[in-house]
Design an enzyme around this catalytic site. Structure first.
Site, PDB file in Angstrom:
ATOM      1  N   TYR A 150     -12.402  -2.249  -3.143  1.00  0.00           N
ATOM      2  CA  TYR A 150     -13.205  -2.043  -2.196  1.00  0.00           C
ATOM      3  C   TYR A 150     -14.777  -2.066  -2.173  1.00  0.00           C
ATOM      4  O   TYR A 150     -14.869  -1.923  -1.633  1.00  0.00           O
ATOM      5  CB  TYR A 150     -12.604  -0.794  -1.214  1.00  0.00           C
ATOM      6  CG  TYR A 150     -11.352  -1.123  -0.894  1.00  0.00           C
ATOM      7  CD1 TYR A 150     -10.764  -2.372  -0.091  1.00  0.00           C
ATOM      8  CD2 TYR A 150     -10.430  -0.669  -2.045  1.00  0.00           C
ATOM      9  CE1 TYR A 150      -9.619  -2.770   0.171  1.00  0.00           C
ATOM     10  CE2 TYR A 150      -8.784  -1.130  -1.145  1.00  0.00           C
ATOM     11  CZ  TYR A 150      -8.297  -1.652   0.089  1.00  0.00           C
ATOM     12  OH  TYR A 150      -7.079  -2.258   0.415  1.00  0.00           O
ATOM     13  N   LYS A 206       0.044  -1.462  -0.112  1.00  0.00           N
ATOM     14  CA  LYS A 206      -0.114   0.431  -0.322  1.00  0.00           C
ATOM     15  C   LYS A 206       0.418   0.885   0.241  1.00  0.00           C
ATOM     16  O   LYS A 206       2.006   1.305   0.545  1.00  0.00           O
ATOM     17  CB  LYS A 206      -1.016   0.386   1.160  1.00  0.00           C
ATOM     18  CG  LYS A 206      -1.766  -1.310   1.040  1.00  0.00           C
ATOM     19  CD  LYS A 206      -2.971  -1.059   2.315  1.00  0.00           C
ATOM     20  CE  LYS A 206      -4.240  -1.785   2.164  1.00  0.00           C
ATOM     21  NZ  LYS A 206      -4.890  -2.154   3.316  1.00  0.00           N
ATOM     22  N   HIS A 224      -2.436  -5.499   1.255  1.00  0.00           N
ATOM     23  CA  HIS A 224      -3.221  -6.178   1.284  1.00  0.00           C
ATOM     24  C   HIS A 224      -3.706  -7.424   0.979  1.00  0.00           C
ATOM     25  O   HIS A 224      -2.421  -7.750  -0.011  1.00  0.00           O
ATOM     26  CB  HIS A 224      -4.453  -5.490   0.390  1.00  0.00           C
ATOM     27  CG  HIS A 224      -5.289  -6.596  -0.282  1.00  0.00           C
ATOM     28  ND1 HIS A 224      -6.559  -6.175   0.212  1.00  0.00           N
ATOM     29  CD2 HIS A 224      -5.523  -7.664  -0.776  1.00  0.00           C
ATOM     30  CE1 HIS A 224      -7.627  -7.143  -0.416  1.00  0.00           C
ATOM     31  NE2 HIS A 224      -6.807  -7.219  -0.906  1.00  0.00           N
ATOM     32  N   GLU A 235      -9.541 -11.211  -7.583  1.00  0.00           N
ATOM     33  CA  GLU A 235      -8.495  -9.858  -7.104  1.00  0.00           C
ATOM     34  C   GLU A 235      -7.377  -9.672  -8.711  1.00  0.00           C
ATOM     35  O   GLU A 235      -6.662  -9.026  -9.170  1.00  0.00           O
ATOM     36  CB  GLU A 235      -8.461  -9.999  -5.922  1.00  0.00           C
ATOM     37  CG  GLU A 235      -9.555  -9.722  -5.024  1.00  0.00           C
ATOM     38  CD  GLU A 235      -9.313  -9.872  -3.139  1.00  0.00           C
ATOM     39  OE1 GLU A 235      -7.800  -9.770  -3.476  1.00  0.00           O
ATOM     40  OE2 GLU A 235      -9.827  -8.926  -2.916  1.00  0.00           O
ATOM     41  N   ASN A 282      -2.108   0.134   6.849  1.00  0.00           N
ATOM     42  CA  ASN A 282      -1.176  -0.967   7.324  1.00  0.00           C
ATOM     43  C   ASN A 282      -0.753  -1.616   6.479  1.00  0.00           C
ATOM     44  O   ASN A 282      -0.533  -2.895   6.560  1.00  0.00           O
ATOM     45  CB  ASN A 282      -2.603  -1.845   8.054  1.00  0.00           C
ATOM     46  CG  ASN A 282      -3.672  -2.125   6.924  1.00  0.00           C
ATOM     47  OD1 ASN A 282      -3.445  -1.755   6.109  1.00  0.00           O
ATOM     48  ND2 ASN A 282      -5.017  -2.923   7.311  1.00  0.00           N
TER      49      ASN A 282
HETATM   50  P1  RTP Z   1      -7.062  -6.265   3.386  1.00  0.00           P
HETATM   51  O1  RTP Z   1      -8.195  -6.132   2.464  1.00  0.00           O
HETATM   52  O2  RTP Z   1      -6.440  -4.591   2.468  1.00  0.00           O
HETATM   53  O3  RTP Z   1      -5.899  -7.425   2.477  1.00  0.00           O
HETATM   54  O4  RTP Z   1      -6.765  -5.592   4.798  1.00  0.00           O
HETATM   55  P2  RTP Z   1      -7.713  -7.014   6.102  1.00  0.00           P
HETATM   56  O5  RTP Z   1      -9.067  -8.057   5.635  1.00  0.00           O
HETATM   57  O6  RTP Z   1      -6.987  -7.010   6.886  1.00  0.00           O
HETATM   58  O7  RTP Z   1      -8.766  -5.917   6.512  1.00  0.00           O
HETATM   59  P3  RTP Z   1     -10.944  -5.070   5.514  1.00  0.00           P
HETATM   60  O8  RTP Z   1     -11.109  -5.619   6.734  1.00  0.00           O
HETATM   61  O9  RTP Z   1     -10.951  -5.972   4.586  1.00  0.00           O
HETATM   62  O10 RTP Z   1     -10.408  -3.584   5.179  1.00  0.00           O
HETATM   63  C1  RTP Z   1      -9.966  -3.020   4.514  1.00  0.00           C
HETATM   64  C2  RTP Z   1      -8.951  -2.342   4.523  1.00  0.00           C
HETATM   65  O11 RTP Z   1      -9.857  -0.917   5.475  1.00  0.00           O
HETATM   66  C3  RTP Z   1      -9.216  -0.138   6.031  1.00  0.00           C
HETATM   67  N1  RTP Z   1      -9.822   0.438   7.231  1.00  0.00           N
HETATM   68  N2  RTP Z   1      -9.455   1.280   8.034  1.00  0.00           N
HETATM   69  N3  RTP Z   1     -10.460   2.559   9.633  1.00  0.00           N
HETATM   70  C4  RTP Z   1     -10.798   1.712   9.594  1.00  0.00           C
HETATM   71  O12 RTP Z   1     -11.482   1.346  11.146  1.00  0.00           O
HETATM   72  C5  RTP Z   1     -10.403   0.690   8.378  1.00  0.00           C
HETATM   73  N4  RTP Z   1     -10.721  -0.704   8.605  1.00  0.00           N
HETATM   74  C6  RTP Z   1     -10.219  -1.118   7.621  1.00  0.00           C
HETATM   75  C7  RTP Z   1      -7.340  -1.013   6.097  1.00  0.00           C
HETATM   76  O13 RTP Z   1      -6.438  -0.343   5.729  1.00  0.00           O
HETATM   77  C8  RTP Z   1      -8.243  -2.547   5.800  1.00  0.00           C
HETATM   78  O14 RTP Z   1      -6.307  -2.899   4.960  1.00  0.00           O
HETATM   79 MG    MG Z   2      -9.440  -7.663   3.150  1.00  0.00          MG
END
Ligand code: RTP
Ligand code: MG
Length: 140
Positions: free
Chosen positions: A51, A11, A117, A128, A114
């Site tokens: 997204y 990212k 992804h 994807e 973070n």
């Molecule tokens: P990713 O999809 O990026 O691999 O991450 P993930 O599954 O661990 O997290 P996900 O719940 O799918 O959320 C996608 C991305 O959104 C951002 N995020 N921001 N501000 C917030 O509370 C929040 N929560 C999620 C993060 O960049 C997350 O990786």
């Molecule tokens: Mg995710």
């Protein structure tokens, strides 16, 4: 366990801090092979489409703005159980909750910025990967 492919994105917070090589080392040390990779700048439309599952979430607009704020490196990772293995190497979404030694524990700036992804299922991985890569751009 079968060989799988998963989609990874380094990212903008990580490309900005020149961490592509350090993050790739973590993948390679875990046995994941980088079989496709390109550095690109996402358009707003691409980030919104990628997204789309999160478009009702309160963080959606911030997430899209963040993902277009700088270059990203999109990657295809291949290996035994690659989807789960990559998620393990990444660590929890919130870096303060991520296991030590994970990419997010070591490098992430916040729950949003973070650093990486990774696809969360084999089916999402297929979709994807197809979103970013032509077959001819993947070289196992
Ligand atoms: P990713 O999809 O990026 O691999 O991450 P993930 O599954 O661990 O997290 P996900 O719940 O799918 O959320 C996608 C991305 O959104 C951002 N995020 N921001 N501000 C917030 O509370 C929040 N929560 C999620 C993060 O960049 C997350 O990786
Ligand atoms: Mg995710």
């Amino acid at each position: 366990m079968a060989s799988e492919r998963t989609l990874s994105i380094i990212k903008p917070d990580a490309t900005r801090r020149n961490l592509t090589g350090k993050i790739n080392t973590k993948f390679e040390e875990a046995g994941l092979k980088i079989v496709g990779q390109k550095r690109i700048r996402l358009s707003k439309e691409q980030a919104e489409a990628f997204y789309a599952v999160h478009n009702e979430r309160p963080f959606f607009n911030d997430l899209v703005s963040f993902m277009i704020s700088g270059p990203v490196v999109v990657q295809v990772l291949e290996g035994e159980g690659a989807v789960a293995k990559n998620r393990e190497v990444m660590g929890a979404t919130d870096p303060s909750k991520a296991d030590p030694n994970t990419i997010r524990a070591q490098f992430a700036e916040s729950i949003e910025a973070n650093s990486v992804h990774g696809s969360d299922s084999l089916e999402n991985a297929r979709n994807e990967i197809a979103f970013f890569f032509a077959q001819t751009e993947i070289c196992p």
